[in-house]
Design an enzyme around this catalytic site. Structure first.
Site, PDB file in Angstrom:
ATOM      1  N   ASN A 252     -10.167   6.706  10.276  1.00  0.00           N
ATOM      2  CA  ASN A 252      -9.903   8.270  10.250  1.00  0.00           C
ATOM      3  C   ASN A 252     -10.724   9.023   9.140  1.00  0.00           C
ATOM      4  O   ASN A 252     -11.301   9.806   9.193  1.00  0.00           O
ATOM      5  CB  ASN A 252      -8.317   8.650   9.639  1.00  0.00           C
TER       6      ASN A 252
ATOM      7  N   ASN B 251       0.911  -0.996   0.034  1.00  0.00           N
ATOM      8  CA  ASN B 251       0.086   0.040   0.012  1.00  0.00           C
ATOM      9  C   ASN B 251       0.882   1.113  -0.264  1.00  0.00           C
ATOM     10  O   ASN B 251       1.446   1.776   1.128  1.00  0.00           O
ATOM     11  CB  ASN B 251      -0.856  -0.027   1.291  1.00  0.00           C
TER      12      ASN B 251
ATOM     13  N   GLY C 138     -15.265   2.288  14.530  1.00  0.00           N
ATOM     14  CA  GLY C 138     -16.314   1.070  14.599  1.00  0.00           C
ATOM     15  C   GLY C 138     -16.282  -0.003  15.555  1.00  0.00           C
ATOM     16  O   GLY C 138     -16.861  -0.533  15.940  1.00  0.00           O
TER      17      GLY C 138
ATOM     18  N   ARG D 221      -2.228  -1.888  -3.426  1.00  0.00           N
ATOM     19  CA  ARG D 221      -3.535  -1.302  -3.524  1.00  0.00           C
ATOM     20  C   ARG D 221      -3.496   0.089  -4.537  1.00  0.00           C
ATOM     21  O   ARG D 221      -2.553   0.717  -4.466  1.00  0.00           O
ATOM     22  CB  ARG D 221      -3.934  -0.716  -2.031  1.00  0.00           C
TER      23      ARG D 221
ATOM     24  N   LYS E 120       3.090   0.835   3.464  1.00  0.00           N
ATOM     25  CA  LYS E 120       2.698  -0.337   4.312  1.00  0.00           C
ATOM     26  C   LYS E 120       2.907  -1.634   3.469  1.00  0.00           C
ATOM     27  O   LYS E 120       2.518  -1.599   2.396  1.00  0.00           O
ATOM     28  CB  LYS E 120       1.274  -0.096   4.765  1.00  0.00           C
TER      29      LYS E 120
ATOM     30  N   ARG F  76     -12.188  15.303   7.636  1.00  0.00           N
ATOM     31  CA  ARG F  76     -12.924  15.928   6.347  1.00  0.00           C
ATOM     32  C   ARG F  76     -14.519  16.117   6.944  1.00  0.00           C
ATOM     33  O   ARG F  76     -14.991  15.396   7.758  1.00  0.00           O
ATOM     34  CB  ARG F  76     -12.960  14.520   5.265  1.00  0.00           C
TER      35      ARG F  76
ATOM     36  N   ASP G 234      -9.065  12.685  16.803  1.00  0.00           N
ATOM     37  CA  ASP G 234      -9.022  11.189  17.389  1.00  0.00           C
ATOM     38  C   ASP G 234     -10.112  10.807  18.270  1.00  0.00           C
ATOM     39  O   ASP G 234     -10.483  11.680  19.228  1.00  0.00           O
ATOM     40  CB  ASP G 234      -7.836  10.674  18.229  1.00  0.00           C
TER      41      ASP G 234
ATOM     42  N   GLU H 145      -8.030  -5.029   5.160  1.00  0.00           N
ATOM     43  CA  GLU H 145      -7.955  -4.885   3.895  1.00  0.00           C
ATOM     44  C   GLU H 145      -6.624  -5.644   3.179  1.00  0.00           C
ATOM     45  O   GLU H 145      -6.799  -5.869   1.806  1.00  0.00           O
ATOM     46  CB  GLU H 145      -7.563  -3.274   3.698  1.00  0.00           C
TER      47      GLU H 145
ATOM     48  N   HIS I  81     -12.666   3.078  -0.023  1.00  0.00           N
ATOM     49  CA  HIS I  81     -12.572   1.842   0.958  1.00  0.00           C
ATOM     50  C   HIS I  81     -13.447   0.652   0.362  1.00  0.00           C
ATOM     51  O   HIS I  81     -13.722  -0.254   1.145  1.00  0.00           O
ATOM     52  CB  HIS I  81     -13.611   2.242   2.121  1.00  0.00           C
TER      53      HIS I  81
END
Ligand code: ADP
Length: 378
Positions: A190, A8, A311, A72, A15, A220, A261, A360, A161
């Protein structure tokens, strides 16, 4: 089964995760690429750091056991609606999509380019963030603006996503024994997005042409009257770049209360902080609105699944967003919710509520292997 390196590559970080079957063998991150003092001056060096870290763990990038590399890629436009084996032509088409994702696609391409140079013999697959949402209908994908302008500039709703929504919707449907059921996924990290999925196909999603649309996020704004943008320019005297920064980096929870956060917001909330209280209530109100809208889009709902850092970890967000919806068959069991069990609705609920940790990288690895085995069969 096979061994896949998932990459990614962002503009300032890479990552990685090495996946063997469904097991994580190694993972890590190279950060602050190009910044003073970083281990990597550019993406080439960053991937060399990844290769060195993998070699130190005994799974070198040059290992003959590596089956493929899965990348990704953020924006597939309408060109890529499925994970795709990377060729010169695919690279060229991803380049054509750069205007739609000017920050992300160039970084993703840099990762692809370096990885192909390091292992030219290895199949590499692009897994697009937008692809899972390619099945949304024209009614859901179209903005009600002048059609000629929209078509010329490729303005429509794409959604993001996607790998997370694909993975979590499937896991949630399986968790309630309804693999062909209707699922609402709330991916709250985030960035945050919701999707409505029916029989494994996405029918609605909250992010649009860019990831700015939809839910309230860390920094955002999510949904906004588009005339606010005009007003900020004409009356507020702000440039387009300043408005971009305001809406993407200085809005959302951060803009409302100075903290992006959710843990910090909740601590302040508990201490009676009024700004945190407003931010939290705006966040949960928007979430609840989307749950209601997607219930109407789907007609019936088998399971609502929470995922992402918020979540998966915030019982308070889960119970606040879904409070008072018993008439719709939606309820949250307080004890199960506090413990973050896989199913947090009371026994016998019409609509199940689930907490499903997203993965993911695993999804990208599995989609990569599926492309390889399809290609080998052809
Ligand atoms: P990203 O979108 O960058 O992948 P994550 O999905 O990891 O991010 O979500 C990160 C966010 O999750 C953090 O900013 C934080 O707000 C939230 N979070 C993590 N742990 C908790 C927790 N225990 N309670 C509430 N929020 C949490």
């Amino acid at each position: 089964m096979g061994r896949v390196l998932v990459l990614n590559t962002g503009s300032s970080s890479v990552k990685y995760r090495l996946v063997d079957g469904d097991r994580r063998r190694a993972s890590g991150m190279v950060e602050r690429i190009g910044e003073p003092g970083s281990a990597a001056a550019g993406h080439e060096e960053a991937l060399k750091v990844v290769a060195a870290e993998l070699a130190a763990g005994g799974f070198g990038l040059d290992s003959p056991e590596l089956t493929a590399i899965g990348h990704r890629v953020v924006h597939g436009g309408t060109t890529f609606t499925e994970p795709t084996l990377i060729t010169e032509e695919v690279v060229r088409k991803i380049e054509e999509l750069v205007p739609l994702a000017p920050l992300h696609n160039p970084a993703n391409l840099a990762g692809i380019e370096v990885a192909r140079r390091l292992r030219p013999d290895l199949p590499q697959v692009a897994v697009f963030d937008t692809a899972f949402h390619a099945t949304i209908s024209p009614a859901a994908a179209t903005y009600a603006i002048d059609r000629e302008t929209a078509e010329r500039l490729r303005i429509r709703r794409y959604g993001f996503h996607g790998t997370s929504h694909a993975y979590v919707s499937r896991e949630a449907a399986l968790a309630v024994g309804r693999p062909l059921g209707n699922v609402i996924v709330l991916h709250l990290g985030n960035g945050a997005s919701a999707s409505a999925v029916s029989a494994g196909r996405c029918v609605e999603t909250s992010m649009g042409m860019t990831p700015l649309e939809g839910l309230v996020m860390g920094t955002r704004s999510g949904d906004l009257d588009p005339a606010v943008v005009l007003y900020l320019g004409r009356t507020g005297g702000m440039s387009l770049d300043e408005i971009d920064t305001l809406l993407n980096r200085r809005s959302g929870m951060f803009g409302l209360c100075g903290d992006n956060d959710m843990r910090a917001v909740q601590e302040r909330l508990a201490a009676g902080d009024a700004d945190a209280e407003l931010a939290f209530s705006v966040y949960c109100h928007r979430l609840r609105k989307y749950v209601g809208a997607y219930y109407a889009v789907l007609g019936t709902v088998d399971v609502i699944a929470f995922t992402g850092g918020v979540g998966e970890n915030s019982p308070l967000v889960r119970r606040t967003a879904l409070a008072g919806l018993e008439a719709l068959g939606i309820a949250v069991d307080p004890a199960r919710n506090e413990r973050g069990e896989r199913l947090i609705s009371p026994d016998g609920s019409v609509v199940k509520v689930a907490v499903i940790p997203t993965d993911e990288e695993l999804e990208i690895a599995q989609q990569t292997l599926a492309v390889i085995s399809r290609t080998n069969r052809q």
